[in-house]
Design a protein around this motif. Structure first.
Motif, PDB file in Angstrom:
ATOM      1  N   GLU A 148      -7.778  -9.422   4.282  1.00 31.08           N
ATOM      2  CA  GLU A 148      -7.056  -9.566   5.538  1.00 31.08           C
ATOM      3  C   GLU A 148      -6.978  -8.239   6.305  1.00 31.08           C
ATOM      4  OE1 GLU A 148      -5.777 -12.251   6.957  1.00 31.08           O
ATOM      5  OE2 GLU A 148      -6.474 -13.584   5.356  1.00 31.08           O
ATOM      6  N   ILE A 151      -3.444  -7.697   8.366  1.00 25.82           N
ATOM      7  CA  ILE A 151      -2.300  -7.422   7.493  1.00 25.82           C
ATOM      8  C   ILE A 151      -2.461  -6.068   6.814  1.00 25.82           C
ATOM      9  CG2 ILE A 151      -1.147  -8.123   5.360  1.00 25.82           C
ATOM     10  CD1 ILE A 151      -1.531 -10.982   6.178  1.00 25.82           C
ATOM     11  N   THR A 152      -3.655  -5.786   6.379  1.00 27.16           N
ATOM     12  CA  THR A 152      -3.894  -4.507   5.716  1.00 27.16           C
ATOM     13  C   THR A 152      -3.630  -3.348   6.678  1.00 27.16           C
ATOM     14  OG1 THR A 152      -5.564  -5.578   4.325  1.00 27.16           O
ATOM     15  CG2 THR A 152      -5.567  -3.168   4.392  1.00 27.16           C
ATOM     16  N   PHE A 154      -1.549  -3.352   9.186  1.00 27.00           N
ATOM     17  CA  PHE A 154      -0.084  -3.239   9.272  1.00 27.00           C
ATOM     18  C   PHE A 154       0.459  -2.490   8.068  1.00 27.00           C
ATOM     19  CE2 PHE A 154       0.361  -7.366  11.933  1.00 27.00           C
ATOM     20  CZ  PHE A 154       0.143  -6.647  13.099  1.00 27.00           C
ATOM     21  N   ALA A 155       0.018  -2.917   6.896  1.00 26.43           N
ATOM     22  CA  ALA A 155       0.542  -2.329   5.663  1.00 26.43           C
ATOM     23  C   ALA A 155       0.285  -0.828   5.627  1.00 26.43           C
ATOM     24  CB  ALA A 155      -0.081  -3.009   4.448  1.00 26.43           C
TER      25      ALA A 155
END
Lengths: 204, 204, 204, 204
Positions: A148, A151-152, A154-155
């Motif tokens: 992803e 999402i990655t 964001f993380a």
DNA sequence: AATGAATGAGTGTTCATTCAT
DNA sequence: GATGAATGAACACTCATTCAT
């Protein structure tokens, strides 16, 4: 990234960043800000048309500078790994060197008016894109293995921005140490378990 | 974790979490909160002695419940990897199931009075300890390879808590998917590059 | 002066006097009064229709009782000196025995509504009349020598009522001692210098 | 006793004295006070930091001025009788010329915060001392004959301060007349019955 | 008789903002 | 450029009062 600005305006912006970070935008009064800036309450209005404008100005400036600085740092790197490393390094360095502004930019988005909110969110997305494009490049190159991208991204950004919240100058680690820890952690993450070795114990 | 509470008090707490998250604690007015709770402004004070007490109550409750839930989840796992997985899973699930409260707990610590601040920071440290102890266990077992336990704990929690800030119910990923992405990423990180394979290209 | 009254009502009145004296009528809340009376806020309204009514009730009662008691004491005395002595004695004794009520009656007249104010002022005038009539009697008898009956009455009553403001039970003087000091002082005053002796040094 | 003060501040103080006297401190609202002072509610806070500060300011000023004025008046008098006369005269004159402030100073001590209460009580004691010292001087000189200096001081001050409560400008007596009545009364009182003549009828 | 829960009008206070000087 | 003085709208909070139970 040249900035020509009335010196008092610059002072106000700097003090605002400091106060907004410590007390929040809402809880900081203009009189307080004025006092820290060496003037009286009403005089702020010679330099800014409103408290909101100070916040917007600050956020706009810090995000623009961050985008510019990271883009510059990444520009001439030849592969995704080096790009990611430079991006992370520059991001963390910028945040540590501009603790006040970056914490405010991260935590006071809610305090922007609707229009300003849209404007800043736009810039933020533009910034996030720098990182997600690097990741996508790594995926295309076959060196990164994650499922992803969004999402990655964001993380990664959340954990790196998080440095601003715990960093203390008198801590035992210098900036370079911190960058190393974060990059190693993230690098392993984007390489991915599956792509690394098969004998790692998976759960269930 | 049983909670017996006057139903109106529960409503107020729920609405407060929602409003504090959207508008911030400072920017939320009591009349607004009262209206959302189906009563008039002054009536809030029959249930809470101050706005501050509402915030404290909410933070205390959510942190206590989080600590309890994660501890329960981890209790019977036999190794550090399983423990870490369960802890991450439970943390993310709790945050997604309690978006309002967890965002407030994460972002409004500044708004607590000095005494309440101390109290909540205490709880937060207690929670962080759950994670750092798992990591230390993994290091002792020789399965994790990281240099900075404390920073890594911060990084992990910040990225996982960050889910609350971007999660949207109508997104394409369900909670389990999100947990998988995060765990894979973190798992790789704590295994560490050095411990995984030697042919990974290191920089410089 | 028989008083039949619901025991709780009597308690409320007593506690009200105490609180009104210490904190003032305005600064005393009904919840506070209720708590001191062993009931909850709303229950006061079973016994009194308003806070104002409590004040009125208290003032009315204490002034009526004071008028009655002083009149009784004076009734059978045969000359103005004895009457004055009894009046002063009874006034001071009543005030010391009813510190709370008498201080309130003296200091909270401002807090009465217009109508109640008129009513109580009427009673007060009736009470003052007892004293001014004694003085006029003494003047007619030729034993008192003062120029201004009305002012003298005020002066006497103010100084005697003033006992309530400084009296402390654990003081070295008992009530009888206090009465003696005051009577001697006032007695000399009403006898008048001119009527006493001519060799007293007058100024200018 | 020179006072340099922002004219608006002076106005507020004057209007506050008037309102606090008529309605009491508690019952006077800041908006009311502001209106009487020709400004809007919030503007009071440019001149005073709180309602309490207005009360304290007023009390402090009036008590300091009273102490100063009475001390000045008494300074060059040669015996206790003349001193007492001047003190009484100055006290009554000051009270009549400053009805609002003096009534407030006398009746609103309860409304002071603990710290301010202590401060003002201190001043009050200092003022009472002026009178008790005069009386003690008269006792030493053998011209006054009373048993209780402290109580007598209270009695004298209470009756003289009491003038503020009944004085009306349109009354038939001028200030000098009032002073004469009070002095004659008090003079006789401090000379004492025993020291004056023996044929005065004592009771019992 | 008493209470739990609520109300609504009001309180002191705050603060971004304005503007004549 | 800056300030002193003011404003007005809002704020958290209070409290006498009400009323169904």
């Amino acid at each position: 990234m040249v900035m020509t600005m009335h010196p008092r305006k610059r002072i106000i912006l700097k003090e605002a960043a400091s106060l907004f970070r410590i007390k929040s935008f809402e809880a900081t009064t203009l009189r307080e800000l004025a006092e820290h800036s060496g003037i009286k309450g009403g005089s702020i209005y010679y330099h800014f048309s409103s408290k909101q404008e100070i916040l917007l100005n600050m956020m706009d400036f810090s995000m623009s500078e961050l985008i510019f600085t990271v883009k510059e740092a990444v520009k001439n790197k030849k592969n995704s790994i080096e790009k990611l490393r430079e991006a992370i390094k520059t991001h963390i360095e910028y945040h540590i060197n501009n603790l006040d502004m970056t914490v405010v930019a991260d935590s006071e988005i809610r305090s922007l008016t609707e229009e300003n909110h849209r404007f800043i969110i736009q810039k933020r997305k533009k910034y996030e894109k720098i990182f997600s494009e690097i990741i996508e490049e790594g995926l295309r190159e076959g060196v990164f293995h994650i499922k992803e991208t969004k999402i990655t991204t964001f993380a990664i950004l959340q954990m790196c921005t998080g440095v601003s919240y715990w960093y203390k100058e008198q801590g035992s680690l210098n900036v370079q140490d911190i960058v190393d820890v974060y990059f190693d952690f993230i690098y392993a993450g984007v390489l991915g378990l599956c792509g690394i070795r098969t004998d790692i114990p998976r759960l269930e």
